[in-house]
Design an enzyme around this catalytic site. Sequence first.
Site, PDB file in Angstrom:
ATOM      1  N   GLY A 198       0.881  -1.250   0.028  1.00 36.69           N
ATOM      2  CA  GLY A 198       0.097  -0.167   0.099  1.00 36.69           C
ATOM      3  C   GLY A 198       0.551   1.221  -0.040  1.00 36.69           C
ATOM      4  O   GLY A 198       0.436   2.157  -0.584  1.00 36.69           O
ATOM      5  N   HIS A 199       1.910   1.287   0.736  1.00 30.13           N
ATOM      6  CA  HIS A 199       2.661   2.689   1.131  1.00 30.13           C
ATOM      7  C   HIS A 199       3.484   2.995  -0.268  1.00 30.13           C
ATOM      8  O   HIS A 199       4.028   4.207  -0.016  1.00 30.13           O
ATOM      9  CB  HIS A 199       3.446   2.555   2.144  1.00 30.13           C
ATOM     10  CG  HIS A 199       4.746   1.721   2.363  1.00 30.13           C
ATOM     11  ND1 HIS A 199       5.701   2.276   2.070  1.00 30.13           N
ATOM     12  CD2 HIS A 199       4.975   0.446   2.412  1.00 30.13           C
ATOM     13  CE1 HIS A 199       6.770   1.345   2.181  1.00 30.13           C
ATOM     14  NE2 HIS A 199       6.251   0.194   2.147  1.00 30.13           N
ATOM     15  N   THR A 235      -7.414 -10.614  12.908  1.00 29.20           N
ATOM     16  CA  THR A 235      -8.372  -9.394  12.372  1.00 29.20           C
ATOM     17  C   THR A 235      -7.961  -8.587  11.406  1.00 29.20           C
ATOM     18  O   THR A 235      -6.757  -7.921  11.657  1.00 29.20           O
ATOM     19  CB  THR A 235      -9.063  -8.853  13.812  1.00 29.20           C
ATOM     20  OG1 THR A 235      -9.704 -10.292  14.400  1.00 29.20           O
ATOM     21  CG2 THR A 235     -10.260  -7.935  13.737  1.00 29.20           C
ATOM     22  N   CYS A 323      15.650  -0.190   3.288  1.00 27.47           N
ATOM     23  CA  CYS A 323      15.864  -0.974   4.255  1.00 27.47           C
ATOM     24  C   CYS A 323      17.293  -1.287   4.448  1.00 27.47           C
ATOM     25  O   CYS A 323      17.891  -1.642   5.567  1.00 27.47           O
ATOM     26  CB  CYS A 323      15.566  -2.575   3.922  1.00 27.47           C
ATOM     27  SG  CYS A 323      13.728  -2.129   3.647  1.00 27.47           S
TER      28      CYS A 323
HETATM   29  N1  PLP Z   1       9.830  -5.647  -2.576  1.00 25.50           N
HETATM   30  C1  PLP Z   1      10.404  -4.509  -2.860  1.00 25.50           C
HETATM   31  C2  PLP Z   1      10.972  -4.389  -4.430  1.00 25.50           C
HETATM   32  C3  PLP Z   1      10.210  -3.180  -2.181  1.00 25.50           C
HETATM   33  O1  PLP Z   1      11.060  -2.214  -2.710  1.00 25.50           O
HETATM   34  C4  PLP Z   1      10.015  -3.197  -1.038  1.00 25.50           C
HETATM   35  C5  PLP Z   1       9.991  -2.018  -0.091  1.00 25.50           C
HETATM   36  O2  PLP Z   1      10.796  -1.273  -0.427  1.00 25.50           O
HETATM   37  C6  PLP Z   1       9.383  -4.460  -0.342  1.00 25.50           C
HETATM   38  C7  PLP Z   1       9.332  -5.664  -1.311  1.00 25.50           C
HETATM   39  C8  PLP Z   1       8.707  -4.731   1.005  1.00 25.50           C
HETATM   40  O3  PLP Z   1       7.513  -3.881   1.080  1.00 25.50           O
HETATM   41  P1  PLP Z   1       6.913  -3.472   2.643  1.00 25.50           P
HETATM   42  O4  PLP Z   1       7.556  -2.277   2.909  1.00 25.50           O
HETATM   43  O5  PLP Z   1       5.358  -3.112   2.313  1.00 25.50           O
HETATM   44  O6  PLP Z   1       7.304  -4.513   3.487  1.00 25.50           O
END
Ligand code: PLP
Length: 385
Positions: A198-199, A235, A323
């Site tokens: 979603g984000h 939920t 990340c």
């Molecule tokens: N996969 C990719 C290619 C992404 O860029 C990201 C987030 O940066 C994710 C997975 C992870 O998504 P979420 O932040 O919703 O866990």
Amino acid sequence: MVVYFDNNATTPLDPAVADKMCGFLKEHYGNPSSIYPLGRAVKEIITSAREAVAGALGAQRGEVFFTGSGTEADNWAIQGVLNTLPEKREIITSAIEHPAILNQAKFLEKKGIQFRYVPVDGSGIIDLDFLRAAVTPQTALISVMHANNEIGTVQPIETVVAIAREHGVLVHCDAVQSFGKLDLDVVKLGVDLLSVSGHKIYGPKGVGALFIRKGVDLCPFIHGGHQERGMRAGTENTVGIVGFGEAARILMERGRKDRDRIGRLTESLKEGIASHIPKVIFNGHPEKRVKNTLNVAFPGLESEAILLALATKGVSVSTGSACSSESEEVSPVLLAIGLRPEIARSCIRISLGRFNTEEDVRVFLRELPEIIVKLRQISAFDPEA
Ligand code: PLP
């Protein structure tokens, strides 16, 4: 002035999405599993959010299952297939996946699952011959991302699916970074499983979805109640799902127009950087890419220094995937495309989105060249070298 150029890390919540979520929060506290009207109303709202997400993916409503994030969808896809096919112990993936896949692979390798990592060329495209040769009767799943979060390169998913079909192997695609940036159509792509979040589409954080093609047998990931038709217990994050649904609806309405405008802004940013700053390198494929992302190397410099200098001017960019930006590690994606570690350490990622303007581009092009000149003076960089 604040210039937000880190839309691949996350996107601002669209005000229309925020309004929808606030209205929902004030009115609807019912549990969607309850059969009296308070609960039924929420169940119906979730159904229409599911319809919106499915519509934006070209999927049927019953093929979309809400999760707690894109990461969870990625974990469900891989571990769900492994649990469904316990006799198959191999997974093929690419060398440039998001940590949601690569760190999961490290964890599963310790439990005896074998992963094969398809290498990529200098532009980030996977080696299809390697992929073809890597499939064995033990292969449970091929998992290849659609658009890369760091360099923006888009993979030939239809060809991956064609190779998988020759061997009767399932395909998962992490489409978290392509949802909203490309026209996504699960039927055209032909994949069996696909993750979104979603984000990344101007919706809320903490909600994602896994598309599971009708007829594909996948083990549930979280066990408990019967939510998400018994496939993902717990939920529901009702307000998150409402926001995700609204974000998907807006995407269908204005996504293409947004993409064209964002593409033009990104192109003028690229031209400005190339013409004002000597010796820069643009990473990723020149055409097969999402149009909002630039990954640029500034040889001789450390990306952290550029990022911090830009931050003091109110400009937000990233050194890699969100990340990994807090770790010292060099981006595995940039190493996989063949960059030397010192060049990889000089890269910044600039990612534009719906709310960026021409003024943002002007501010960036005013600040960045000055910063680079100053940092290169300190680092004694020789542009002639
Ligand atoms: N996969 C990719 C290619 C992404 O860029 C990201 C987030 O940066 C994710 C997975 C992870 O998504 P979420 O932040 O919703 O866990």
